[in-house]
Design a protein around this motif. Structure first.
Motif, PDB file in Angstrom:
ATOM      1  N   ALA A 169     -13.437   3.591  -2.801  1.00 48.69           N
ATOM      2  CA  ALA A 169     -13.595   3.085  -4.164  1.00 48.69           C
ATOM      3  C   ALA A 169     -12.520   3.666  -5.084  1.00 48.69           C
ATOM      4  O   ALA A 169     -11.978   2.971  -5.953  1.00 48.69           O
ATOM      5  N   THR A 170     -12.198   4.943  -4.901  1.00 50.83           N
ATOM      6  CA  THR A 170     -11.160   5.570  -5.705  1.00 50.83           C
ATOM      7  C   THR A 170      -9.799   4.941  -5.434  1.00 50.83           C
ATOM      8  O   THR A 170      -9.052   4.608  -6.357  1.00 50.83           O
ATOM      9  N   VAL A 171      -9.466   4.780  -4.162  1.00 48.17           N
ATOM     10  CA  VAL A 171      -8.177   4.176  -3.799  1.00 48.17           C
ATOM     11  C   VAL A 171      -8.093   2.749  -4.308  1.00 48.17           C
ATOM     12  O   VAL A 171      -7.074   2.329  -4.865  1.00 48.17           O
ATOM     13  N   SER A 172      -9.161   1.998  -4.158  1.00 46.98           N
ATOM     14  CA  SER A 172      -9.180   0.603  -4.616  1.00 46.98           C
ATOM     15  C   SER A 172      -8.885   0.518  -6.106  1.00 46.98           C
ATOM     16  O   SER A 172      -8.146  -0.368  -6.562  1.00 46.98           O
ATOM     17  N   LEU A 175      -5.062   0.606  -7.106  1.00 51.29           N
ATOM     18  CA  LEU A 175      -4.113  -0.396  -6.612  1.00 51.29           C
ATOM     19  C   LEU A 175      -4.145  -1.641  -7.491  1.00 51.29           C
ATOM     20  O   LEU A 175      -5.212  -2.191  -7.746  1.00 51.29           O
ATOM     21  N   PRO A 176      -2.995  -2.118  -7.944  1.00 53.33           N
ATOM     22  CA  PRO A 176      -2.964  -3.298  -8.813  1.00 53.33           C
ATOM     23  C   PRO A 176      -3.331  -4.589  -8.101  1.00 53.33           C
ATOM     24  O   PRO A 176      -3.723  -5.554  -8.738  1.00 53.33           O
ATOM     25  N   GLN A 177      -3.199  -4.615  -6.781  1.00 49.24           N
ATOM     26  CA  GLN A 177      -3.671  -5.766  -6.017  1.00 49.24           C
ATOM     27  C   GLN A 177      -4.252  -5.263  -4.702  1.00 49.24           C
ATOM     28  O   GLN A 177      -3.859  -4.215  -4.203  1.00 49.24           O
ATOM     29  N   GLN A 178      -5.184  -6.027  -4.158  1.00 47.69           N
ATOM     30  CA  GLN A 178      -5.912  -5.575  -2.983  1.00 47.69           C
ATOM     31  C   GLN A 178      -5.408  -6.200  -1.684  1.00 47.69           C
ATOM     32  O   GLN A 178      -5.885  -5.869  -0.612  1.00 47.69           O
ATOM     33  N   GLN A 179      -4.443  -7.100  -1.771  1.00 50.28           N
ATOM     34  CA  GLN A 179      -3.958  -7.807  -0.592  1.00 50.28           C
ATOM     35  C   GLN A 179      -2.601  -7.246  -0.163  1.00 50.28           C
ATOM     36  O   GLN A 179      -1.789  -6.836  -0.988  1.00 50.28           O
ATOM     37  N   TRP A 180      -2.367  -7.285   1.139  1.00 51.55           N
ATOM     38  CA  TRP A 180      -1.067  -6.905   1.657  1.00 51.55           C
ATOM     39  C   TRP A 180       0.000  -7.846   1.097  1.00 51.55           C
ATOM     40  O   TRP A 180      -0.220  -9.053   0.996  1.00 51.55           O
ATOM     41  N   VAL A 206      -6.562  -4.515   9.301  1.00 52.17           N
ATOM     42  CA  VAL A 206      -7.104  -3.530   8.363  1.00 52.17           C
ATOM     43  C   VAL A 206      -6.638  -3.915   6.976  1.00 52.17           C
ATOM     44  O   VAL A 206      -5.454  -4.194   6.777  1.00 52.17           O
ATOM     45  N   ASP A 207      -7.550  -3.951   6.007  1.00 50.07           N
ATOM     46  CA  ASP A 207      -7.094  -4.370   4.681  1.00 50.07           C
ATOM     47  C   ASP A 207      -6.291  -3.266   4.007  1.00 50.07           C
ATOM     48  O   ASP A 207      -6.277  -2.112   4.434  1.00 50.07           O
ATOM     49  N   LEU A 208      -5.579  -3.646   2.960  1.00 52.91           N
ATOM     50  CA  LEU A 208      -4.630  -2.746   2.314  1.00 52.91           C
ATOM     51  C   LEU A 208      -5.306  -1.490   1.778  1.00 52.91           C
ATOM     52  O   LEU A 208      -4.786  -0.378   1.933  1.00 52.91           O
ATOM     53  N   VAL A 209      -6.452  -1.644   1.148  1.00 53.15           N
ATOM     54  CA  VAL A 209      -7.142  -0.484   0.579  1.00 53.15           C
ATOM     55  C   VAL A 209      -7.491   0.518   1.667  1.00 53.15           C
ATOM     56  O   VAL A 209      -7.270   1.733   1.520  1.00 53.15           O
ATOM     57  N   ASP A 210      -8.019   0.040   2.789  1.00 54.66           N
ATOM     58  CA  ASP A 210      -8.378   0.939   3.876  1.00 54.66           C
ATOM     59  C   ASP A 210      -7.143   1.611   4.478  1.00 54.66           C
ATOM     60  O   ASP A 210      -7.185   2.789   4.835  1.00 54.66           O
ATOM     61  N   ALA A 213      -6.127   4.336   2.081  1.00 55.74           N
ATOM     62  CA  ALA A 213      -7.114   5.416   2.107  1.00 55.74           C
ATOM     63  C   ALA A 213      -6.975   6.257   3.369  1.00 55.74           C
ATOM     64  O   ALA A 213      -7.088   7.492   3.325  1.00 55.74           O
ATOM     65  N   ALA A 214      -6.725   5.602   4.507  1.00 58.98           N
ATOM     66  CA  ALA A 214      -6.543   6.336   5.758  1.00 58.98           C
ATOM     67  C   ALA A 214      -5.273   7.167   5.719  1.00 58.98           C
ATOM     68  O   ALA A 214      -5.256   8.336   6.128  1.00 58.98           O
ATOM     69  N   SER A 215      -4.194   6.603   5.202  1.00 64.63           N
ATOM     70  CA  SER A 215      -2.912   7.305   5.142  1.00 64.63           C
ATOM     71  C   SER A 215      -2.980   8.526   4.240  1.00 64.63           C
ATOM     72  O   SER A 215      -2.204   9.465   4.410  1.00 64.63           O
TER      73      SER A 215
END
Length: 330
Positions: A169-172, A175-180, A206-210, A213-215
């Motif tokens: 939720a924090t990472v999301s 980010l100004p957009q949620q798509q790759w 894997v979606d961009l937010v995840d 967040a993983a990185s």
């Protein structure tokens, strides 16, 4: 100006569905291109500095956001995703704005662009450095270190109920957009269970937010479905510039100045990565923080109050280097 030489070689210093993720690593399908931008990790201040440098270059007439390939690691992955969805000037303005209050230590989420979520019971940055330092000292090589870091991160995750959900939720929110983006962006991580390096792109399932967040999971292991990941800085080093192999022109932005905490014989420092790229025919330029701003990074990289100053110094540095880099970047 500080584009080269690099510092002396190293001194040891979710909304994803529970699906089976593709086994094909994005590093096996890096597209061909001319120009690669590498955004290294560096905590909250490092993220601000990266935004500042890119904005300064842009205002000086050098648009690196249109690179044929962007590689992001930890806080650099946040910057890569942010730059894919917003103009450098807008990101800089937001970074120079009022410093937000840090999240509660129990939230499992770190400061914007940090690349290091806060962890309940994990203590201060100093505690984190000491804990990971002990793991480094006990490790035989990079692969062994990644496995040990992953095991420790899994233990932390088990003690932090709901941490991945809160961190996502924090990472999301940053980010100004949620798509790759359509253009090639690679975000690094490490499989916490196996210690194997992982590189995400828009084809990884894997979606961009995840992926971001993983990185950025430098403490507890971040979960995506049934898999768990830790910070991409454990893949090689904070830059992972090796992923730009084959690109004729490579620009590396390294908030940590190319330093590494791993033993020199492991060959994980940025100098070694750059030498390998050059050996394969790439022209490489590096930008690291000016010496008078180094206090903003390293152990102070999580100090939110330093973000505006880091962004300003990055902007001034980028602007001053634009003329010199214009011919290189083209």
């Amino acid at each position: 100006m500080n584009t080269s030489p690099l510092p002396a070689p190293p001194a040891p210093e979710a909304s994803a569905a529970a699906q089976v993720l593709p086994t094909l690593d994005a590093s096996a399908r890096i597209p061909q291109g001319e120009r690669a931008l590498v955004l290294g990790g560096g905590g909250s201040t490092g993220n601000a500095w990266l935004i500042g440098v890119v904005a300064g270059l842009y205002d000086g007439g050098v648009d690196v956001t249109r690179a044929d390939l962007t590689v992001g690691t930890s806080a650099g992955s946040t910057a890569a995703a942010q730059l894919a969805g917003a103009a450098p000037a807008d990101l800089l303005k937001a970074t120079l704005g009022p410093v937000p209050l840090p999240p509660r230590q129990s939230s499992g989420a770190g400061p914007a662009g940090s690349g290091a979520p806060a962890q309940k019971g994990a203590g201060s940055v100093t505690d984190h450095m000491e804990r990971t330092g002990r793991i480094l000292d006990a490790s035989r090589d990079m692969a062994d270190m990644r496995r040990r870091m992953g095991a420790a991160a899994l233990d932390l995750a088990a003690a932090m109920d709901g941490a991945s959900k809160r961190w996502r939720a924090t990472v999301s929110g940053r980010l100004p957009q949620q798509q790759w983006p359509e253009r090639a962006v690679l975000l690094t991580a490490v499989d916490a269970e196996t210690g194997e390096p992982v590189v995400f792109d828009r084809h990884s399932g894997v979606d961009l937010v995840d992926a971001v967040a993983a990185s950025c999971a430098s403490g507890f292991a971040y979960s995506i479905g049934t898999k768990h990941y830790i910070d991409g800085g454990y893949r090689t080093n904070a830059e992972n510039a090796d992923l730009a192999a084959g690109y004729p022109r490579v620009l590396v932005l390294s908030p940590f100045g190319g330093r590494t905490r791993t033993p020199g014989e492991w060959g994980m420092d940025l100098r070694t990565q750059v030498s390998a790229l050059q050996g394969n025919g790439s022209r490489v330029r590096t930008i690291v923080p000016e010496s008078d701003s180094e206090h903003m990074f390293g152990v102070n990289a999580m100090d939110l109050s330093l973000r505006p100053a880091a962004a300003r110094t990055g902007y001034e540095q980028g602007l001053s280097l634009a003329d010199e880099l214009g011919g290189f970047w083209g």
